[in-house]
Design an enzyme around this catalytic site. Structure first.
Site, short mmCIF file in Angstrom:
data_model
loop_
_atom_site.label_atom_id
_atom_site.label_comp_id
_atom_site.label_asym_id
_atom_site.label_seq_id
_atom_site.Cartn_x
_atom_site.Cartn_y
_atom_site.Cartn_z
N HIS A 381 0.82 -1.21 0.00
CA HIS A 381 0.00 0.00 0.00
C HIS A 381 0.86 1.27 0.00
CE1 HIS A 381 -3.67 2.01 -0.02
NE2 HIS A 381 -4.24 1.58 1.10
N ASP A 385 -2.23 2.31 -4.56
CA ASP A 385 -3.46 2.75 -3.90
C ASP A 385 -4.54 1.68 -4.01
OD1 ASP A 385 -2.30 5.19 -3.29
OD2 ASP A 385 -3.01 6.13 -5.16
#
Length: 410
Positions: A381, A385
């Site tokens: 992450h 995204d």
């Protein structure tokens, strides 16, 4: 004249290995290029071959020891046994280690000392004489599958009837409630896998997104063309080719999923090298299908089939597993319904495939039964995204449910 057996070059940036197993003992005759020891690196097992024909001298290092490139392992001399080394055929019982629960029974056949560790273990476990098995591996060498097939054939054969002159020995059951433990040193490969997976959890911001895929169209296409495909290309048409091509579409559309973090920079790749997780005797390995985005279905399937065979035979090289920009792991072959795969650093994402099972789904307002598969995309992450990860997985889903998209790059 004596020649030293030394640790060979192990690959780029690999400077040391562990002695996994000695395949030849002091005093044993060896032929030119015959394997005499097996080394374990962080990724693969490598055979060390004799540099000359002769007789093997004393082992200079023990099994399990760490050795560097160029380090001497043992001398080889002429046809006379090396000094201090007694011929294998004349070794006394005093040289045999004490019996233990993990040793094979006395009447178990001694395995060929040139066998790989995995094959030797299978031979001892099943009590198979390796000289009676036809090897299907490289240069006629035995594979683990050869031994297992021989063991199954042995079990299927009726046991010879016992005569009154030789009554069967009464078996002695283990005492009730007896509990045993066995300690086995982790292989170098297993240690490396454990270290890298833990580092991935500690370094990356791991997150997983899921979706499910209707496999009807892919199954139909595979059933329709699998015989023609195999006849033309000499390899089976599997599901992995479809998912690899679908992943290439997603990675081209969402470049971050195919990128890596290096320091404070993001490295984007305009090519797709797919690491395919393969189960090997010593653990999980991930050989790389290079330029998967440029390969045909046949090219991908041939690469995967070749790597699978090499993994089973223990012949994968460091070069086979070098690099990789994205990983596909198929836990479905072992029956997994759903999982959260861990990324393969320094990659940023991994696609997890699972088993196909018939489930009720709604189509056009009606409940119908369809062959469904859960798919998972674990990602870092820090770089990817949530929107990008979900979109990439949706592209893969759409391409599998409508394989025509793979042909028109949609």
């Amino acid at each position: 004249m004596s020649t030293e057996v030394k640790v060979p070059v192990l690959g780029e940036s690999v400077t040391e290995a562990s002695v996994g197993q000695w395949l030849k003992q002091p005093g044993d005759p060896v032929a030119l290029d015959e394997p005499i020891a097996s080394l374990e690196t962080d990724k693969v097992a490598i055979d060390v071959n004799a540099p000359a024909a002769g007789v093997l001298g004393a082992h200079l290092v023990k099994e399990g020891a760490t050795v560097s490139v160029g380090a001497p392992l043992a001398p080889t001399g002429d046809s006379s046994p090396a000094a201090g080394a007694e011929p294998a055929a004349k070794r006394t019982e005093a040289a045999v280690p004490p019996a233990s629960d993990t040793m094979p029974p006395k009447d178990a056949p001694a395995p060929d000392t040139t066998l790989s560790p995995a094959v030797r273990k299978a031979v001892l476990e099943h009590g198979i004489d390796p000289s009676t098995i036809h090897g299907t591996g490289k240069d006629g060498r035995l594979t683990k599958e050869d031994v297992l097939a021989a063991a199954q054939a042995k079990q299927a054969s009726p046991a010879p009837a016992q005569t009154s002159a030789a009554p069967a020995a009464a078996s002695t059951p283990a005492p009730a409630g007896e509990r045993r433990e066995e300690r086995v040193k982790m292989t170098r490969l297993r240690q490396t896998v454990a270290k890298r997976l833990k580092e991935a959890q500690e370094t990356a911001a791991l997150l997983t997104t899921f979706n499910d895929v209707d496999m009807s169209e892919v199954i139909a296409a595979r059933d329709r063309y699998k015989e023609l495909f195999e006849k033309k290309h000499g390899v089976r048409l599997g599901f992995m080719g479809f998912f690899a091509k679908a992943a290439c579409l997603a990675l081209k559309d969402i470049p971050a999923v195919n990128a890596q973090i290096q320091g404070d920079e993001i490295v984007y790749h305009d090519y797709v090298d797919i690491s395919v997780a393969v189960s090997a005797p010593n653990g999980l390995v991930v050989p790389v299908v290079r330029d998967a985005d440029q390969l045909s279905f046949a090219g991908i399937e041939k690469a995967i089939a070749g790597y699978g065979k090499a993994a089973r035979e223990g012949t994968l090289t460091l070069e086979d597993m070098k690099g990789g920009t994205f990983t596909i792991s198929n836990g479905g072959v072992f029956g997994s319904l759903m999982s959260t795969p861990i990324i393969n650093p320094p990659q940023s994402a991994v696609l997890g495939l699972h088993r196909i099972e018939d489930r009720p789904v709604v189509r056009n307002g009606e409940i119908v039964i369809r062959p469904m598969m859960y798919i998972a995309l674990s990602y870092d992450h820090r770089l990817i995204d949530g929107r990008e990860a979900v979109t990439a997985l949706k592209i893969i889903k759409d391409a599998i449910e409508d394989p025509t998209r793979l042909l028109i790059d949609l």
